[in-house]
Design an enzyme around this catalytic site. Structure first.
Site, PDB file in Angstrom:
ATOM      1  N   SER A  87       0.802  -1.307  -0.060  1.00 50.71           N
ATOM      2  CA  SER A  87      -0.035   0.084  -0.127  1.00 50.71           C
ATOM      3  C   SER A  87       0.803   1.138   0.161  1.00 50.71           C
ATOM      4  CB  SER A  87      -0.909   0.172   1.341  1.00 50.71           C
ATOM      5  OG  SER A  87       0.059  -0.116   2.295  1.00 50.71           O
ATOM      6  N   GLY A  88       2.190   1.120   0.058  1.00 52.97           N
ATOM      7  CA  GLY A  88       3.107   2.145   0.303  1.00 52.97           C
ATOM      8  C   GLY A  88       3.512   3.019  -0.969  1.00 52.97           C
ATOM      9  N   THR A  97       6.036   1.135  -3.678  1.00 55.30           N
ATOM     10  CA  THR A  97       5.315   0.450  -4.494  1.00 55.30           C
ATOM     11  C   THR A  97       4.651   0.952  -5.749  1.00 55.30           C
ATOM     12  OG1 THR A  97       4.904  -1.013  -2.763  1.00 55.30           O
ATOM     13  CG2 THR A  97       3.601  -1.573  -4.729  1.00 55.30           C
ATOM     14  N   LYS A 123      17.118  -0.060   1.673  1.00 53.36           N
ATOM     15  CA  LYS A 123      17.671   0.872   2.749  1.00 53.36           C
ATOM     16  C   LYS A 123      16.798   1.282   3.561  1.00 53.36           C
ATOM     17  CE  LYS A 123      18.527   5.128   0.780  1.00 53.36           C
ATOM     18  NZ  LYS A 123      18.342   6.647   1.584  1.00 53.36           N
ATOM     19  N   HIS A 157      18.971   2.062  -5.309  1.00 53.13           N
ATOM     20  CA  HIS A 157      18.457   2.355  -6.759  1.00 53.13           C
ATOM     21  C   HIS A 157      19.459   3.032  -7.684  1.00 53.13           C
ATOM     22  CE1 HIS A 157      17.071   5.737  -4.436  1.00 53.13           C
ATOM     23  NE2 HIS A 157      17.274   6.601  -5.448  1.00 53.13           N
ATOM     24  N   LYS A 187      20.959   3.032 -12.108  1.00 50.18           N
ATOM     25  CA  LYS A 187      21.264   4.200 -12.901  1.00 50.18           C
ATOM     26  C   LYS A 187      22.398   3.956 -14.117  1.00 50.18           C
ATOM     27  CE  LYS A 187      19.655   8.025 -10.008  1.00 50.18           C
ATOM     28  NZ  LYS A 187      18.580   8.323 -10.901  1.00 50.18           N
ATOM     29  N   ASP A 193      21.608   8.949   5.465  1.00 46.60           N
ATOM     30  CA  ASP A 193      20.440   8.525   4.420  1.00 46.60           C
ATOM     31  C   ASP A 193      21.201   8.638   2.996  1.00 46.60           C
ATOM     32  OD1 ASP A 193      17.647   8.638   3.716  1.00 46.60           O
ATOM     33  OD2 ASP A 193      17.710  10.758   2.848  1.00 46.60           O
ATOM     34  N   HIS A 234      24.843   5.871  -1.075  1.00 43.43           N
ATOM     35  CA  HIS A 234      24.701   6.234  -2.527  1.00 43.43           C
ATOM     36  C   HIS A 234      26.287   6.787  -2.709  1.00 43.43           C
ATOM     37  CE1 HIS A 234      20.703   5.795  -2.576  1.00 43.43           C
ATOM     38  NE2 HIS A 234      20.177   6.974  -1.987  1.00 43.43           N
ATOM     39  N   LYS A 253      18.818  19.848  -7.750  1.00 46.33           N
ATOM     40  CA  LYS A 253      18.982  18.370  -7.675  1.00 46.33           C
ATOM     41  C   LYS A 253      19.743  17.993  -8.471  1.00 46.33           C
ATOM     42  CE  LYS A 253      16.022  14.550  -8.318  1.00 46.33           C
ATOM     43  NZ  LYS A 253      16.061  13.509  -7.188  1.00 46.33           N
TER      44      LYS A 253
HETATM   45  N1  LIG Z   1       9.596   5.977  -1.078  1.00 50.92           N
HETATM   46  C1  LIG Z   1      10.867   5.871  -1.802  1.00 50.92           C
HETATM   47  O1  LIG Z   1      11.207   6.581  -2.552  1.00 50.92           O
HETATM   48  C2  LIG Z   1      11.809   5.186  -1.151  1.00 50.92           C
HETATM   49  C3  LIG Z   1      13.087   5.041  -1.724  1.00 50.92           C
HETATM   50  C4  LIG Z   1      14.391   4.581  -1.191  1.00 50.92           C
HETATM   51  C5  LIG Z   1      14.072   3.492  -0.192  1.00 50.92           C
HETATM   52  N2  LIG Z   1      12.779   3.435   0.187  1.00 50.92           N
HETATM   53  C6  LIG Z   1      12.403   2.751   1.371  1.00 50.92           C
HETATM   54  O2  LIG Z   1      11.526   1.461   1.112  1.00 50.92           O
HETATM   55  C7  LIG Z   1      10.869   1.227   1.940  1.00 50.92           C
HETATM   56  C8  LIG Z   1       9.447   1.365   1.852  1.00 50.92           C
HETATM   57  O3  LIG Z   1       9.240   2.722   1.420  1.00 50.92           O
HETATM   58  P1  LIG Z   1       7.832   3.431   1.279  1.00 50.92           P
HETATM   59  O4  LIG Z   1       8.072   4.903   1.086  1.00 50.92           O
HETATM   60  O5  LIG Z   1       6.792   2.745   0.594  1.00 50.92           O
HETATM   61  O6  LIG Z   1       7.339   3.291   3.002  1.00 50.92           O
HETATM   62  P2  LIG Z   1       5.857   3.826   3.253  1.00 50.92           P
HETATM   63  O7  LIG Z   1       5.040   4.210   2.275  1.00 50.92           O
HETATM   64  O8  LIG Z   1       6.175   4.668   4.478  1.00 50.92           O
HETATM   65  O9  LIG Z   1       5.634   2.255   4.205  1.00 50.92           O
HETATM   66  C9  LIG Z   1       5.201   1.188   3.043  1.00 50.92           C
HETATM   67  C10 LIG Z   1       3.934   0.504   4.087  1.00 50.92           C
HETATM   68  O10 LIG Z   1       4.475  -0.103   5.085  1.00 50.92           O
HETATM   69  C11 LIG Z   1       3.249   0.105   6.054  1.00 50.92           C
HETATM   70  N3  LIG Z   1       3.762   0.582   7.186  1.00 50.92           N
HETATM   71  C12 LIG Z   1       4.315   2.139   7.253  1.00 50.92           C
HETATM   72  N4  LIG Z   1       4.530   2.267   8.445  1.00 50.92           N
HETATM   73  C13 LIG Z   1       4.281   1.239   9.237  1.00 50.92           C
HETATM   74  C14 LIG Z   1       4.642   0.923  10.647  1.00 50.92           C
HETATM   75  N5  LIG Z   1       5.181   1.963  11.401  1.00 50.92           N
HETATM   76  N6  LIG Z   1       4.290  -0.124  10.974  1.00 50.92           N
HETATM   77  C15 LIG Z   1       3.720  -1.185  10.375  1.00 50.92           C
HETATM   78  N7  LIG Z   1       3.506  -0.777   9.091  1.00 50.92           N
HETATM   79  C16 LIG Z   1       3.889   0.265   8.352  1.00 50.92           C
HETATM   80  C17 LIG Z   1       2.227   0.892   5.292  1.00 50.92           C
HETATM   81  O11 LIG Z   1       1.169  -0.236   4.763  1.00 50.92           O
HETATM   82  P3  LIG Z   1       0.192  -0.728   5.837  1.00 50.92           P
HETATM   83  O12 LIG Z   1      -0.238   0.415   6.697  1.00 50.92           O
HETATM   84  O13 LIG Z   1      -1.151  -0.834   4.592  1.00 50.92           O
HETATM   85  O14 LIG Z   1       0.302  -2.088   6.310  1.00 50.92           O
HETATM   86  C18 LIG Z   1       2.824   1.360   4.430  1.00 50.92           C
HETATM   87  O15 LIG Z   1       1.918   1.625   2.974  1.00 50.92           O
HETATM   88  C19 LIG Z   1      11.450   1.917   3.217  1.00 50.92           C
HETATM   89  O16 LIG Z   1      12.339   1.008   3.961  1.00 50.92           O
HETATM   90  C20 LIG Z   1      12.127   3.048   2.758  1.00 50.92           C
HETATM   91  O17 LIG Z   1      13.209   3.637   3.617  1.00 50.92           O
HETATM   92  C21 LIG Z   1      11.735   4.329  -0.200  1.00 50.92           C
END
Ligand SMILES: NC(=O)c1ccc[n+]([C@@H]2O[C@H](COP(=O)([O-])OP(=O)(O)OC[C@H]3O[C@@H](n4cnc5c(N)ncnc54)[C@H](OP(=O)(O)O)[C@@H]3O)[C@@H](O)[C@H]2O)c1
Length: 483
Positions: free
Chosen positions: A9-10, A13, A145, A175, A179, A232, A237, A332
């Site tokens: 759901s995040g 994805t 990460k 990621h 690149k 971070d 990176h 950026k």
């Molecule tokens: N977003 C980016 O661009 C990006 C880039 C590089 C790395 N990452 C890494 O990829 C991972 C996922 O990123 P994201 O941005 O998709 O994360 P997110 O949207 O914050 O979380 C993904 C899903 O995990 C569940 N969740 C969030 N916080 C939670 C909590 N405290 N306890 C239990 N479930 C929780 C939620 O789903 P439900 O509530 O439906 O279970 C949420 O939809 C992270 O480790 C992040 O550091 C993200």
């Protein structure tokens, strides 16, 4: 093949993983029988999930018909059994993408293991195998990460994961490594004869890596305040870029041969001590950071950092490396600069006294990927005027095709069992060991300055005096002052 996304759901994805899978499917790079199962807590139907995904990209009907969604609790084993039953409907390999926050990673992986989602037939032998002994199918897990927050936690996490899975099933993604220009560093260095002879302390004066972001911390306040820009961006990176730029040639293009060289390079970074960290590092924070949601009132977290250090090996001894990274900066940009030494005798100093710029090779990773070489050239005409020019290799101009997104490339590599662009546990440990040598000292010294800068600047003013003391200038300023 089953692609299972945990945390479906995040944000990741929706914005990255699913669009990348779709583009692979459109390019016919996925096996015909692929299915996707999304798993997270949010209650949704399959259609509800597909609709949510559709807010970011248009997916065709055939693709959507392969998507299922299961809701469940991350700490509840029964939820994973339900997930396992859904996957069993489609026999085949399993690629499990863990798109979840780090604090729930242990619960999730333990349950994935207990529910035999990785060891598909639950044989004892499967535990030490990348393939299921009975079915012959593989299972692989992709981890995002952060991989720990310091050396000890990273080592600890690694032990934890290796007790559950085989190291060859673990794909730690950065990621940046997907690149095109990052992959091209190795091709550029090791498939051309003209650069490698210059790639050492005889010809290179210094190296600079810049990772600047225009955005502030956005909605990631709680995460960022516990991390800071060093954890971070620099620990992963920047040090990954540095290791590809400066490692020795690997004995082959095998994943482990490449990763062995990266580890050797990371091991050779000179650690900071009680004296060097004070003079060779600087940190800053943008004005208004403390007012951001999720940030502690007494926070000392840095949103900007610049460091200077040396690589202690035969090739690079004496060549300073500068890394600078920050948020809320003027642009950026991610670039690496290899500055070559000045000429021993300046033949044109009377004609162009201010134009004696050293040659530079610039790797541009974003926003526009490319590789550039700066040289001095004569301006056409009767006068004898010199000007720096760039010889450009630009992806858009040279290849008239779409540049695949980094996630596309990395997902395909995971499907094809190619770990070269994924990070091995010892790379992570060595990168933390280096970063800890100054970061822990910052954290233990409440008097260590945290300079303020206004959003939209290139960082705190003090960064200029910092680098000038060593006889250098930051790239942007270099261009502005000297060209
Ligand atoms: N977003 C980016 O661009 C990006 C880039 C590089 C790395 N990452 C890494 O990829 C991972 C996922 O990123 P994201 O941005 O998709 O994360 P997110 O949207 O914050 O979380 C993904 C899903 O995990 C569940 N969740 C969030 N916080 C939670 C909590 N405290 N306890 C239990 N479930 C929780 C939620 O789903 P439900 O509530 O439906 O279970 C949420 O939809 C992270 O480790 C992040 O550091 C993200």
């Amino acid at each position: 093949m089953n692609i299972i996304i945990v945390g479906a759901s995040g944000d990741l994805t929706q914005r990255k993983i699913m669009p990348a899978i779709y583009d692979l499917y459109k390019d016919k790079l996925l096996p015909d029988d692929f299915h996707i199962v999304g798993f997270s807590r949010t209650q949704m139907t399959d259609d509800g999930f597909i609709k949510k995904l559709g807010a970011f990209k248009d997916y065709d009907q055939n693709f959507c018909s392969r998507i299922e969604y299961i809701s469940g609790e991350y700490s509840n084993l029964d939820s994973y059994k339900k997930l396992g039953e859904t996957i069993l409907k489609h026999d085949g390999n399993r690629l499990i993408y863990l798109a979840i926050p780090p604090d729930i990673l242990r619960d999730v992986t333990a349950n994935i293991s207990k529910a035999h989602i990785v060891t598909q037939c639950a044989c004892e032998e499967d535990k030490t195998n990348s393939y299921c002994v009975k079915t012959g199918n593989w299972s692989r897990l992709i981890f995002e990460k952060p991989f720990g927050t310091d050396t000890d936690s990273a080592v600890d996490l690694n032990y934890y994961l290796q007790a559950l899975f085989d190291e060859h099933q673990i794909y730690r993604i950065d990621h940046f490594l997907g690149k095109e220009t990052v992959q091209n560093i190795m091709i550029f260095r090791f498939a051309n004869s003209i650069f490698e002879p210059l790639w050492n302390n005889h010809y290179v004066d210094h190296i600079e890596i810049n990772i600047s972001e225009e955005v502030k911390i956005q909605s990631r306040g709680a995460y960022f305040d516990n991390a800071g820009i060093v954890r971070d961006v620099i620990q992963n990176h920047a040090l990954q870029l540095l290791s590809l730029l400066t490692m020795e040639p690997p004995i082959s293009f095998d994943a482990d041969a490449i990763r062995d060289e990266k580890v050797k390079l990371l091991k050779s970074l000179a650690l900071y001590d009680e004296n060097t960290y004070k003079d060779h590092t600087i940190r800053g924070v943008y004005h208004g950071y403390l007012q951001e949601t999720g940030v502690k009132q007494d926070s000392k977290t840095e949103t900007f950092a610049a460091i200077r250090f040396f690589i202690q090996n035969w090739r690079w001894a004496g060549v300073p490396v500068y890394i600078r990274a920050g948020k809320a900066l003027a642009s950026k940009t991610t670039q690496a600069h290899i500055y070559f030494k000045e000429l021993p005798h300046k033949l044109f100093k009377n004609i162009a006294p201010d134009r004696n710029l050293p040659n530079q090779i610039i790797f541009k990773f974003q926003p526009h990927e490319g590789i550039h070489l700066t040289c001095l050239s004569k301006i056409p005409g009767k006068n004898f005027e010199l000007v720096p020019v760039e010889m450009d290799f630009n992806y858009q101009m040279n290849f008239n095709s779409r540049l695949p997104d980094a996630y596309e490339r990395l997902l395909l590599d995971a499907i094809n069992n190619d770990l070269s662009l994924f990070i091995r546990h010892d790379e992570i440990k060595e990168a933390w060991r280096f970063v800890d040598s100054f970061l822990k000292r910052w954290e233990n010294n409440s008097q260590f300055p945290l300079y303020e800068y206004n959003p939209g600047q290139n960082g705190p003013e003090q960064m200029h005096t910092f680098i000038k003391r060593f006889g250098h200038l930051w790239n942007k300023e270099y261009c502005r002052l000297k060209i």
